[in-house]
Design a protein around this motif. Structure first.
Motif, PDB file in Angstrom:
ATOM      1  N   GLY A 106       0.810  -1.209   0.000  1.00 27.02           N
ATOM      2  CA  GLY A 106       0.000   0.000   0.000  1.00 27.02           C
ATOM      3  C   GLY A 106       0.840   1.254   0.000  1.00 27.02           C
ATOM      4  N   ALA A 107       0.434   2.224   0.793  1.00 28.04           N
ATOM      5  CA  ALA A 107       1.005   3.568   0.764  1.00 28.04           C
ATOM      6  C   ALA A 107       2.480   3.617   1.143  1.00 28.04           C
ATOM      7  CB  ALA A 107       0.203   4.485   1.677  1.00 28.04           C
ATOM      8  N   VAL A 108       2.926   2.718   2.023  1.00 31.95           N
ATOM      9  CA  VAL A 108       4.324   2.678   2.447  1.00 31.95           C
ATOM     10  C   VAL A 108       4.999   1.493   1.754  1.00 31.95           C
ATOM     11  CG1 VAL A 108       5.910   2.500   4.395  1.00 31.95           C
ATOM     12  CG2 VAL A 108       3.714   3.680   4.681  1.00 31.95           C
ATOM     13  N   SER A 109       6.043   1.770   0.979  1.00 27.51           N
ATOM     14  CA  SER A 109       6.686   0.711   0.193  1.00 27.51           C
ATOM     15  C   SER A 109       7.553  -0.192   1.069  1.00 27.51           C
ATOM     16  CB  SER A 109       7.560   1.324  -0.902  1.00 27.51           C
ATOM     17  OG  SER A 109       8.721   1.934  -0.334  1.00 27.51           O
ATOM     18  N   LEU A 110       7.860  -1.363   0.536  1.00 27.89           N
ATOM     19  CA  LEU A 110       8.724  -2.300   1.244  1.00 27.89           C
ATOM     20  C   LEU A 110      10.110  -1.694   1.468  1.00 27.89           C
ATOM     21  CD1 LEU A 110       9.137  -5.126   2.449  1.00 27.89           C
ATOM     22  CD2 LEU A 110       9.771  -5.930   0.153  1.00 27.89           C
ATOM     23  N   ASP A 111      10.615  -0.963   0.490  1.00 28.73           N
ATOM     24  CA  ASP A 111      11.925  -0.320   0.648  1.00 28.73           C
ATOM     25  C   ASP A 111      11.904   0.680   1.801  1.00 28.73           C
ATOM     26  OD1 ASP A 111      13.089  -1.739  -1.405  1.00 28.73           O
ATOM     27  OD2 ASP A 111      12.791  -0.180  -2.913  1.00 28.73           O
ATOM     28  N   GLN A 112      10.801   1.432   1.925  1.00 25.71           N
ATOM     29  CA  GLN A 112      10.689   2.389   3.033  1.00 25.71           C
ATOM     30  C   GLN A 112      10.661   1.668   4.376  1.00 25.71           C
ATOM     31  OE1 GLN A 112       7.138   4.337   1.314  1.00 25.71           O
ATOM     32  NE2 GLN A 112       8.197   6.282   1.625  1.00 25.71           N
ATOM     33  N   LEU A 113       9.933   0.570   4.438  1.00 21.48           N
ATOM     34  CA  LEU A 113       9.876  -0.206   5.683  1.00 21.48           C
ATOM     35  C   LEU A 113      11.262  -0.722   6.051  1.00 21.48           C
ATOM     36  CD1 LEU A 113       6.652  -2.342   5.007  1.00 21.48           C
ATOM     37  CD2 LEU A 113       6.847  -0.357   6.526  1.00 21.48           C
ATOM     38  N   ARG A 114      12.002  -1.216   5.047  1.00 16.54           N
ATOM     39  CA  ARG A 114      13.306  -1.822   5.315  1.00 16.54           C
ATOM     40  C   ARG A 114      14.376  -0.794   5.669  1.00 16.54           C
ATOM     41  NH1 ARG A 114      13.272  -6.670   0.717  1.00 16.54           N
ATOM     42  NH2 ARG A 114      12.156  -8.178   2.044  1.00 16.54           N
ATOM     43  N   GLU A 115      14.115   0.477   5.386  1.00 18.70           N
ATOM     44  CA  GLU A 115      15.046   1.508   5.844  1.00 18.70           C
ATOM     45  C   GLU A 115      15.087   1.565   7.372  1.00 18.70           C
ATOM     46  OE1 GLU A 115      13.966   5.229   4.161  1.00 18.70           O
ATOM     47  OE2 GLU A 115      14.400   4.633   2.081  1.00 18.70           O
ATOM     48  N   HIS A 116      13.999   1.163   7.997  1.00 16.86           N
ATOM     49  CA  HIS A 116      13.912   1.201   9.458  1.00 16.86           C
ATOM     50  C   HIS A 116      14.029  -0.188  10.075  1.00 16.86           C
ATOM     51  CE1 HIS A 116      12.663   5.442   9.382  1.00 16.86           C
ATOM     52  NE2 HIS A 116      12.039   5.106   8.266  1.00 16.86           N
ATOM     53  N   VAL A 117      13.493  -1.204   9.402  1.00 17.34           N
ATOM     54  CA  VAL A 117      13.593  -2.586   9.879  1.00 17.34           C
ATOM     55  C   VAL A 117      14.004  -3.447   8.680  1.00 17.34           C
ATOM     56  CG1 VAL A 117      12.395  -4.530  10.949  1.00 17.34           C
ATOM     57  CG2 VAL A 117      11.799  -2.184  11.612  1.00 17.34           C
ATOM     58  N   PRO A 118      15.302  -3.680   8.489  1.00 16.25           N
ATOM     59  CA  PRO A 118      15.782  -4.396   7.300  1.00 16.25           C
ATOM     60  C   PRO A 118      15.202  -5.798   7.136  1.00 16.25           C
ATOM     61  CG  PRO A 118      17.592  -3.284   8.404  1.00 16.25           C
ATOM     62  CD  PRO A 118      16.415  -3.165   9.317  1.00 16.25           C
ATOM     63  N   GLY A 119      14.806  -6.428   8.232  1.00 12.39           N
ATOM     64  CA  GLY A 119      14.340  -7.808   8.146  1.00 12.39           C
ATOM     65  C   GLY A 119      12.887  -7.994   7.803  1.00 12.39           C
ATOM     66  N   VAL A 120      12.165  -6.917   7.468  1.00 12.03           N
ATOM     67  CA  VAL A 120      10.748  -7.057   7.123  1.00 12.03           C
ATOM     68  C   VAL A 120      10.603  -7.946   5.885  1.00 12.03           C
ATOM     69  CG1 VAL A 120       8.664  -5.868   6.366  1.00 12.03           C
ATOM     70  CG2 VAL A 120      10.133  -4.813   8.069  1.00 12.03           C
ATOM     71  N   LEU A 121       9.702  -8.928   5.957  1.00 13.72           N
ATOM     72  CA  LEU A 121       9.448  -9.804   4.823  1.00 13.72           C
ATOM     73  C   LEU A 121       8.399  -9.181   3.914  1.00 13.72           C
ATOM     74  CD1 LEU A 121       9.258 -13.236   6.691  1.00 13.72           C
ATOM     75  CD2 LEU A 121      11.159 -12.353   5.331  1.00 13.72           C
ATOM     76  N   GLY A 122       8.636  -9.245   2.608  1.00  8.54           N
ATOM     77  CA  GLY A 122       7.684  -8.706   1.651  1.00  8.54           C
ATOM     78  C   GLY A 122       6.480  -9.612   1.489  1.00  8.54           C
ATOM     79  N   LEU A 123       5.477  -9.135   0.760  1.00  6.69           N
ATOM     80  CA  LEU A 123       4.262  -9.898   0.535  1.00  6.69           C
ATOM     81  C   LEU A 123       4.589 -11.229  -0.142  1.00  6.69           C
ATOM     82  CD1 LEU A 123       1.137  -9.813   0.668  1.00  6.69           C
ATOM     83  CD2 LEU A 123       1.175  -8.876  -1.643  1.00  6.69           C
ATOM     84  N   GLY A 124       4.234 -12.336   0.498  1.00  3.70           N
ATOM     85  CA  GLY A 124       4.484 -13.656  -0.059  1.00  3.70           C
ATOM     86  C   GLY A 124       5.899 -14.158   0.106  1.00  3.70           C
TER      87      GLY A 124
END
Length: 291
Positions: A201-219
């Motif tokens: 959605g509004a916040v991209s996976l790259d943006q999330l990983r800037e703060h928490v590198p280990g976030v898993l993407g959709l699927g």
């Protein structure tokens, strides 16, 4: 009686917020703008009010709404076992288009539907939404539309679908801006050992990983570590085992329909496209999106 208030006028805005606060206290539903689309809201702590919200949308208890909050520090009052990584994302993207699925506080007396012990929380980045939430406290919110139809981008569009099932409509103009496509919030499941995106959605996976590198993407599924293989002994030969990285998986296109089931078993719905979402918490395959 159903009333619409033009919140671009200061006088009507004050009257509308006052009426909306009263309607929420009377266990009725209201529609208001968020930073994604318009949301339909009810008292999160009233099973009767939440039931009215679900009935208004034509939705069952298997698709519980998310909860919008006025402040980041409301997080600990509504959720438990909040990880450090989940806090990092909340601090970085709230208010904004990020919904976090967390373990609900077991002491709270609420019934949002079949949440399986979870709650989807978001703090919207919208002035009218924040004013209302400050007056009412946390609200159960989903996109302002009938299930299977497009989310309302104005209060007028929402009223065409929800009619008299809503007591107050707060009209604040297009959300998002006229001509722009409605983008739901990004939903991240924070109930497991690793944060996992369950809706883009509004916040991209790259943006999330800037703060928490280990976030898993959709699927995306982390690769399991390989079993060690015994080899012939080699004298004084140190071996450094490099950690395996999760195989990259392409992000799926954003859909304005929250419909993924989380690893924890909770389903996620957004007003949102409110919340919507929202929602939540859990969505099902329709055109709804969490605000």
């Amino acid at each position: 009686m159903t009333t619409t208030y033009n919140c671009t006028s200061d006088d009507e805005r004050a009257q509308g917020l006052e009426h909306a606060q009263r309607a929420i206290s009377e266990k009725k539903c209201v529609v208001f703008p968020t930073d994604t689309v318009y949301g339909i809201a009810a008292d999160a702590f009233s099973p009767q009010a939440v039931t009215m919200l679900l009935v208004s949308k034509g939705r069952s208890r298997t698709m519980p709404p998310p909860v919008l909050i006025p402040r980041v520090n409301a997080l600990d009052g509504l959720a438990t076992d909040v990880s450090a990584d989940a806090r990092k994302l909340a601090e970085a993207f709230w208010p904004g288009g990020l919904t976090l699925i967390l373990h609900a506080q077991p002491s709270l007396d609420w019934d949002l539907g079949e949440t399986k012990g979870t709650v989807a929380l978001r703090m919207p980045d919208d002035e009218i939404a924040q004013e209302l939430l400050t007056l009412t406290g946390p609200l159960a919110v989903s996109s302002a539309n009938r299930t299977g139809h497009a989310p309302g981008q104005t209060a007028a569009a929402a009223r065409e679908q929800l009619a008299d099932s809503v007591e107050v409509y707060l009209e604040g103009g297009f959300r998002p801006l006229e001509g722009e496509a409605a983008v739901p919030s990004t939903i991240v499941d924070a109930t497991g050992p690793r944060l996992r995106v369950v809706r883009n959605g509004a916040v991209s996976l790259d943006q999330l990983r800037e703060h928490v590198p280990g976030v898993l993407g959709l699927g995306e599924i982390p690769m399991a570590e390989e079993e060690p293989v015994e080899a012939a002994p080699v004298a004084d030969a140190p071996v450094d085992a490099a950690p395996l990285e999760a195989a990259p998986v392409a992000e799926t296109p954003v859909e304005a329909v929250p419909v993924a089931e989380t690893p924890s078993g909770s389903s996620v719905v957004e007003p949102e496209a409110p919340g919507a979402a929202e929602v939540t918490a859990a969505p099902a395959p329709d055109r709804d999106s969490r605000p």
